[in-house]
Every structure is written in structure tokens, then in C-alpha cells.
Design an enzyme around this catalytic site. Structure first.
Site: not given
Ligand code: FAD
Length: 475
Positions: A280, A283, A312, A347, A365, A388
């Protein structure tokens, strides 16, 4: 020799290469953070996020003081005036070198280009470091020496590069010999009254102690179960570190270092919760990489340019219902209300509600992207834009257009007992568990003060697929 460190989305005093370098090389080290209200409004930053930034700055002042570096907090409307301000301060205070951590968004890159030029004119060097990502975006390319467009091969190269880097911890003990105060510093307390800085980030500790404990608790106690818990919103299955990563209160290198000590086996064997979690973090880097190599995504455009013309819908009422959590789909509504009230969304729920907006309501979107940015405490351009575009099937590595989440079955699967839904949609209190995910199918629904589904799942999904097929056939 005097150095100035311009802090932006790297609000920490440890694991900070520019800071360590400046302390090593210069007699006097000063830090500056520029609050830019106009720029923040232009980006529609969430109040929760700006509040967290201000709380973090108060902490950072103390942590930098421990290293004998004074953090000056000043105010400028936007990036253009910020660059001018830095150049002026450098002249006034005999600064020889400015150090920054790179930011990869388009506007931020233009700002830093202007900064370099302005400083060059004054004979001042600008040193750029790359602490924001674990692997800097210009470090890896495919075999044709082109940027990757798909995550899996990128991740393979990313892992190899990460291992090659052989990361070592940066000491946080060194201190500057001298430091300076700049003019016209603003009081943090005076900033907290701005309309966009409502005090609603309290749930998120801004102090190093709280943050360190949060990261430690996750890596040591919960990361091993990440793979099995990460999709259940009601569980504490994820780290909830994204707000800190987005403002740089915590460094990804520090998290990786912690992981590589505590979860060596999982990383070496490339399986297990900790390895999944590292993925993650990859990502996060990947979406920055995409933004860096394909900057058109920063300009409201789809990664797959042909979709810029996708037709859209424009139904503002449907959009309002989505924003306010009144779609008649309980898991969508619970998630949106949670976002509106707390600035946070899990997420799995982000994936469900974004899919719903793009594929069930067929709304742009970009509307969802902006709305998320205006509410999320972890609002981060690259991850938000990437998320998005993924949901709308217009991005790199995107979900194919025909893979459409069913919000009812997603709710049944990831909120089995309905605990998350019940905590955010109290109107459904009288609905039996059996019907919670589809209350309109319950015979007592007419007495419940909750909307019927705004669109029929089956019909709207069929229509969306048809629209995508027709669009692709004609492009
Ligand atoms: C539509 C949409 C919008 C999002 N907007 C944001 C946003 O504005 N800011 C944001 O930080 N994340 C965003 N995310 C990604 C993800 O949802 C969040 O990073 C995550 O929910 C953060 O929770 P966590 O810190 O507990 O993540 P954990 O699951 O603990 O993951 C650890 C870290 O990995 C990174 N990460 C995890 N999943 C993703 C992912 N899919 N994409 C990119 N990085 C990721 C984050 O920095 C996160 O803190 C988005 C996802 C979607 C589907």
C-alpha cells in the site's frame, strides 16, 4: 554560512534529509513554513486537514527547537508570493542555501522551478531532496526506459530499488549552532479562527509522542493481520496513518525501517500482512510516480485521454444526495455521513462510494474528487486523483468499466452485522438485520424515514455498461 529550510508537506523534525544536511553543512539553520490561504482555498482543502496542519506546526516548532532550529511561520496568499517572500528573506538574512523536499504535483513543480530561478539570480543554491516517497519517481523505468503505467511491474521494480537503497535511519540528535528569526511571523492562534480551520482534527494526535505510538502499535501489533482485517471498516484493521503521511508528519522511510526490523520475515518471504501493507505504501508512491511522469492528470484530465470526452451525467440533485448520504443505499450513506462528520473514510468505503458516484449515478469523477478533497483529513492530490480515476475506469491500471461494485452485496460482505451502517444511519434502527442492507425490500419500510434507492441497481449498471461500450466503439 546560513541555510533556510522551506517546509511544505514534510512537517517533521526527524527522518528529514534537508534538515540533517543543513545542520551538517551550515553554521546557522532556520526553517520556514508559509501558510497560503488563497492557495488552500483554490485547492479546496478540508477544514480538518488545515486544522491538522496548524496543530502539527505548533508541535513542530518545539521539535525543531530541540534541534536549535527556529521555525518561522509566515503567511502569503499563494505560491507566487511565497517564492518572492523566500527570495526576499534570503537577501535580508544573508542566507546562502535553501533546502526543500520535492513535491511532485504540477503546480508545486512550477513553484519550485520559479524558486530556483529567483534564487539563482541572487547567487543562492537551492538543494532538493526526495523524502516524500520511498522510491523517487525518476528512479525506475521499464525495459524500454519508459515510465511504468501498470502497478504490478512497477511494484516489482520499486521493491528491487527499495532493497538496493539499503535505507539507514537519519539521526534526529544533531543540532544547529545558530538559527534566525524572520520578520512578520504570524501567531498560530490567530490562524485557527479562519473559517477553514475549524478545530476538528482532535481525534488525530499531532504530537510526535502520539504519532510514534500510533505507528508503533500498528506495525508491531496489527500489521501482521492487515490482510485479513483491512477491508472491514468497523475493525481497526488499517494503520490510519494517511493524514500524517499526507502532511509529512511521519516519513515513509521511517515506517519502512520499522517494518524491516519488526517484520523482516514477511518482507523477505514476500507474503503476510506486513508485506501487504508495504504494498500500500508502494501504491502511494505509484500515484506520485504517475503524476510526475504524466502531469496531464494534474490538470483535471483523465490518464486515458480518450475518456476526457466521456458523456457523464450532470444531475446536481443526485450529486447532493450522494454528498449528504441520502442515496437509499445504506453502506454508501453511512460512509458519506462518516466522511462529513469526521473527515475520515475507510478505504473499502472510498472504493464503494466512488464506484457508486461514477457507475451508478454516472456523475463526473472530478466532482467526487473535489468533494473528497474538501472533506478528507488525509486529502492528498495524487492518491485521491489516482483513487478516483481508478474507480471511474479512466486511470492507469484502472478497474475495467464493467466491474461495478454492487453496494448491497458490498455492505453485506464488509459490514456483515451492520454495525457500521447502524452507527451512521440511525433512521434504520427499526429495520431488522436481515433487511438492513436493502431496507426498501422490507415490508415495514414505508414507516421508516429513509429514502428509497435513488437508482435501481440492475437497470443503472446495465445502462452504464452500455454507455461505456458505445463510447469505446465510437472512439
Ligand atoms: C476514491 C479514493 C480516494 C482516495 N483519496 C485518498 C486521499 O485523498 N489521500 C490518501 O492518503 N489516500 C487516499 N485514498 C487511498 C486510501 O483509501 C487511503 O490511503 C487509506 O484509506 C488510508 O487509510 P490508512 O492510513 O489506514 O491506510 P493503510 O491501509 O494503513 O495503508 C498505509 C498507507 O498506504 C497508503 N495507501 C493505502 N492505500 C492506498 C491507495 N489505494 N492509494 C494510495 N495510497 C494508499 C496511504 O498513505 C496509507 O496511509 C483514496 C482511495 C480512493 C479509492
Amino acid at each position: 554560512m546560513s541555510a533556510l529550510i522551506w517546509l511544505r508537506s514534510d512537517l517533521r523534525a526527524d527522518w528529514h534529509s534537508p534538515l540533517n544536511y543543513a545542520i551538517e553543512q551550515h553554521d546557522s539553520v532556520t526553517a520556514v513554513y508559509i501558510v497560503t490561504p488563497q492557495q488552500w482555498r483554490h485547492y479546496g482543502l478540508a477544514q480538518a486537514k488545515t486544522d491538522l496542519i496548524l496543530a502539527r506546526l505548533a508541535e513542530l516548532k518545539k521539535r525543531l527547537k530541540d534541534r536549535n532550529v527556529y521555525l518561522n511561520i509566515v503567511k502569503e496568499p499563494d505560491y507566487t508570493s511565497s517564492v518572492k517572500r523566500i527570495a526576499i528573506e534570503c537577501q535580508k538574512h544573508n542566507i546562502n542555501n535553501v533546502y526543500v523536499n520535492a513535491e511532485y504535483e504540477w503546480d508545486e513543480r512550477q513553484r519550485d522551478k520559479a524558486l530556483k530561478l529567483a534564487l539563482q539570480d541572487q547567487g543562492i543554491q537551492c538543494g532538493v531532496f526526495h523524502d516524500t516517497c520511498l522510491v523517487r519517481p525518476d528512479a525506475i523505468f521499464n525495459q524500454q526506459n519508459k515510465p511504468y503505467k501498470v502497478f504490478t511491474p512497477y511494484f516489482k521494480a520499486w521493491l528491487a530499488e527499495l532493497e538496493r537503497q539499503n535505507m539507514t535511519p537519519l539521526s534526529a540528535n544533531s543540532q544547529a549552532s545558530q538559527t534566525q528569526t524572520l520578520d512578520e511571523e504570524v501567531e498560530l492562534d490567530s490562524l485557527s479562527d479562519w473559517y477553514w480551520s475549524r478545530r476538528d482534527s482532535k481525534r488525530w494526535p499531532a504530537c510526535d509522542k502520539g504519532l510514534t505510538e500510533k505507528a508503533r502499535a500498528f506495525v508491531s501489533e496489527r500489521a501482521a493481520d492487515y490482510a485479513s482485517n483491512r477491508d472491514i471498516p468497523i475493525k481497526e484493521g488499517t494503520s490510519e496513518l494517511s493524514p500524517y503521511l499526507s502532511i509529512g508528519a511521519i516519513s515513509p522511510a521511517r515506517l519502512y525501517h520499522q517494518l524491516s526490523i519488526e517484520a523482516r520475515q514477511s518482507l523477505e518471504q514476500r507474503n503476510g500482512g506486513e508485506y501487504e501493507w508495504l504494498r500500500e505504501l508502494a501504491w502511494r508512491d505509484f500515484y506520485r510516480y504517475v503524476m510526475f511522469h504524466f502531469p496531464h492528470v494534474c490538470k483535471h484530465r483523465c490518464f486515458q485521454s480518450q475518456y476526457d470526452e466521456f458523456p457523464w451525467e450532470t444531475d446536481k440533485k443526485a450529486f447532493e444526495a450522494w454528498c449528504e448520504g441520502r442515496t437509499g443505499y445504506p453502506v454508501v450513506d453511512a460512509a458519506m455521513r462518516c466522511l462529513n462528520q469526521t473527515g475520515w473514510m475507510h478505504n473499502r468505503l472510498r472504493m464503494i462510494v466512488s464506484s457508486f458516484l461514477c457507475k451508478h449515478l454516472r456523475l463526473p469523477w472530478r466532482w467526487g474528487e473535489d468533494y473528497f478533497m474538501s472533506r478528507l483529513i488525509d486529502g492528498d492530490f495524487a492518491s485521491n486523483n489516482g483513487g478516483w480515476q481508478w474507480s471511474a475506469s479512466v486511470g492507469t491500471d484502472a478497474a475495467p468499466y464493467f466491474r461495478i461494485f454492487n453496494p448491497t452485496t458490498q455492505g453485506e460482505r464488509y459490514d456483515k452485522q451492520g454495525r457500521f451502517i447502524r452507527s451512521w444511519v440511525p433512521e434504520l434502527e427499526s429495520v431488522p438485520d436481515k433487511h438492513l442492507h436493502q431496507p426498501s425490500a422490507w415490508q415495514g419500510f414505508s414507516d421508516v424515514d429513509y429514502p428509497a434507492p435513488i437508482v435501481d441497481h440492475k437497470a443503472t449498471v446495465a445502462e452504464t455498461k452500455r454507455r461505456f461500450q458505445d463510447f469505446l466503439a465510437s472512439h
